[in-house]
Design an enzyme around this catalytic site. Sequence first.
Site, PDB file in Angstrom:
ATOM      1  N   THR A  49      54.187  23.867  24.309  1.00 48.47           N
ATOM      2  CA  THR A  49      53.501  23.331  25.479  1.00 48.47           C
ATOM      3  C   THR A  49      52.404  22.372  25.034  1.00 48.47           C
ATOM      4  O   THR A  49      51.713  22.631  24.045  1.00 48.47           O
ATOM      5  CB  THR A  49      52.883  24.475  26.299  1.00 48.47           C
ATOM      6  OG1 THR A  49      53.942  25.275  26.833  1.00 48.47           O
ATOM      7  CG2 THR A  49      52.028  23.949  27.447  1.00 48.47           C
ATOM      8  N   GLY A  50      52.245  21.279  25.769  1.00 50.51           N
ATOM      9  CA  GLY A  50      51.162  20.341  25.473  1.00 50.51           C
ATOM     10  C   GLY A  50      51.683  18.939  25.288  1.00 50.51           C
ATOM     11  O   GLY A  50      52.893  18.678  25.296  1.00 50.51           O
ATOM     12  N   SER A  51      50.763  18.005  25.072  1.00 54.52           N
ATOM     13  CA  SER A  51      51.116  16.587  25.054  1.00 54.52           C
ATOM     14  C   SER A  51      51.978  16.209  23.852  1.00 54.52           C
ATOM     15  O   SER A  51      52.796  15.291  23.937  1.00 54.52           O
ATOM     16  CB  SER A  51      49.846  15.736  25.074  1.00 54.52           C
ATOM     17  OG  SER A  51      49.002  16.072  23.995  1.00 54.52           O
ATOM     18  N   THR A  52      51.823  16.911  22.721  1.00 52.40           N
ATOM     19  CA  THR A  52      52.658  16.617  21.553  1.00 52.40           C
ATOM     20  C   THR A  52      54.013  17.309  21.679  1.00 52.40           C
ATOM     21  O   THR A  52      55.057  16.697  21.446  1.00 52.40           O
ATOM     22  CB  THR A  52      51.951  17.068  20.257  1.00 52.40           C
ATOM     23  OG1 THR A  52      50.635  16.509  20.220  1.00 52.40           O
ATOM     24  CG2 THR A  52      52.715  16.597  19.027  1.00 52.40           C
ATOM     25  N   GLY A 107      52.704  22.035  19.175  1.00 52.81           N
ATOM     26  CA  GLY A 107      51.520  21.367  18.658  1.00 52.81           C
ATOM     27  C   GLY A 107      50.439  22.373  18.300  1.00 52.81           C
ATOM     28  O   GLY A 107      50.643  23.585  18.355  1.00 52.81           O
ATOM     29  N   ASP A 109      45.773  22.636  18.100  1.00 55.67           N
ATOM     30  CA  ASP A 109      44.488  21.984  18.337  1.00 55.67           C
ATOM     31  C   ASP A 109      43.688  21.821  17.053  1.00 55.67           C
ATOM     32  O   ASP A 109      42.891  20.890  16.932  1.00 55.67           O
ATOM     33  CB  ASP A 109      43.694  22.788  19.371  1.00 55.67           C
ATOM     34  CG  ASP A 109      44.434  22.858  20.700  1.00 55.67           C
ATOM     35  OD1 ASP A 109      44.730  21.789  21.263  1.00 55.67           O
ATOM     36  OD2 ASP A 109      44.740  23.970  21.153  1.00 55.67           O
ATOM     37  N   LYS A 119      45.248  27.324  18.738  1.00 58.73           N
ATOM     38  CA  LYS A 119      46.107  26.849  19.809  1.00 58.73           C
ATOM     39  C   LYS A 119      45.581  27.389  21.137  1.00 58.73           C
ATOM     40  O   LYS A 119      44.761  28.284  21.155  1.00 58.73           O
ATOM     41  CB  LYS A 119      47.560  27.307  19.599  1.00 58.73           C
ATOM     42  CG  LYS A 119      48.245  26.564  18.442  1.00 58.73           C
ATOM     43  CD  LYS A 119      49.652  27.036  18.174  1.00 58.73           C
ATOM     44  CE  LYS A 119      50.518  27.077  19.401  1.00 58.73           C
ATOM     45  NZ  LYS A 119      50.564  25.801  20.161  1.00 58.73           N
ATOM     46  N   GLY A 122      45.861  23.954  25.885  1.00 62.18           N
ATOM     47  CA  GLY A 122      46.605  23.737  27.112  1.00 62.18           C
ATOM     48  C   GLY A 122      46.775  24.973  27.972  1.00 62.18           C
ATOM     49  O   GLY A 122      47.468  24.935  28.995  1.00 62.18           O
ATOM     50  N   GLU A 128      53.070  30.970  24.215  1.00 62.24           N
ATOM     51  CA  GLU A 128      53.375  30.310  22.948  1.00 62.24           C
ATOM     52  C   GLU A 128      53.493  31.338  21.826  1.00 62.24           C
ATOM     53  O   GLU A 128      54.447  31.322  21.043  1.00 62.24           O
ATOM     54  CB  GLU A 128      52.291  29.282  22.611  1.00 62.24           C
ATOM     55  CG  GLU A 128      52.325  28.046  23.507  1.00 62.24           C
ATOM     56  CD  GLU A 128      51.110  27.156  23.344  1.00 62.24           C
ATOM     57  OE1 GLU A 128      51.182  26.002  23.791  1.00 62.24           O
ATOM     58  OE2 GLU A 128      50.085  27.610  22.791  1.00 62.24           O
TER      59      GLU A 128
END
Length: 261
Positions: A49-52, A107, A109, A119, A122, A128
């Site tokens: 999950t997330g932008s990457t 991804g 952080d 992590k 998000g 996750e």
Amino acid sequence: AVSRAPARAKGGRRAAVVRSATQDELKRLVGYKAVDDYVKSGTVIGLGTGSTAAFAVERVGQKLKSGELKDIIAIPTSIRTKEQAEALGIPLATLDTHSDIDVAIDGADEVDPQLNLVKGGGGALFREKIVEMCAKKFIVIVDESKMCAGLGPGFPVPVEIVPFCHEHTMREIAKLPALAGCEPILRLGNVANNKLDGDKPAITDNGNYIVDLKFTSPIKDPVAAGKQLKDTVGVVDHGLFTGITTAVIIAGADGITVRTP
């Protein structure tokens, strides 16, 4: 997730080219590479999950549509990822029917030199973690701004807690020896980032709250910190992912590099 700017490259034309690459372009590079290198036909995969991670999901969808990948079953780690995967025609299941996962891609952080992670920026840390702990291989995809000398100061550590007596739980977290000096802050507004963008507690996909732990110095023992958090009544899970990374694919000034433990 909140991202810091990518580090600048040094010298010459290549540096100018790298500096002109947007953070989304770097994220796309690592997301696509993770799928190209690690996802094979006939496997069960965990989708982060997330932008990457969204770029990895996009790549799986592309390769299924082209026929390059076949017979994939994917386990999403959030409602957002589930919706993206469904829109791309990716067959989905849950751990209830498919708990033996070949590879998970997500991804992070922050990534420390031992490839321990923070992590949960998000807001999906529990889903996750439960998926990624089931994966034979866990591939982490980041740009070089996420690499750090020690976890904590660069990105607050998210902790998912139950709403009941949440202020009490936050005080208990602040007392934990391995998290000495942390400042617990209740996430407000949008659960998908740790910005102050609302006045109501952010709600996870599981109906819980998120507390972001701010640190001024690196966590000395992330494993101990994670255990003490997990042992705290009221804590569902936390964003310290220790000892489970198979490889980290990093996009940066020198192109793409891969680090393993």
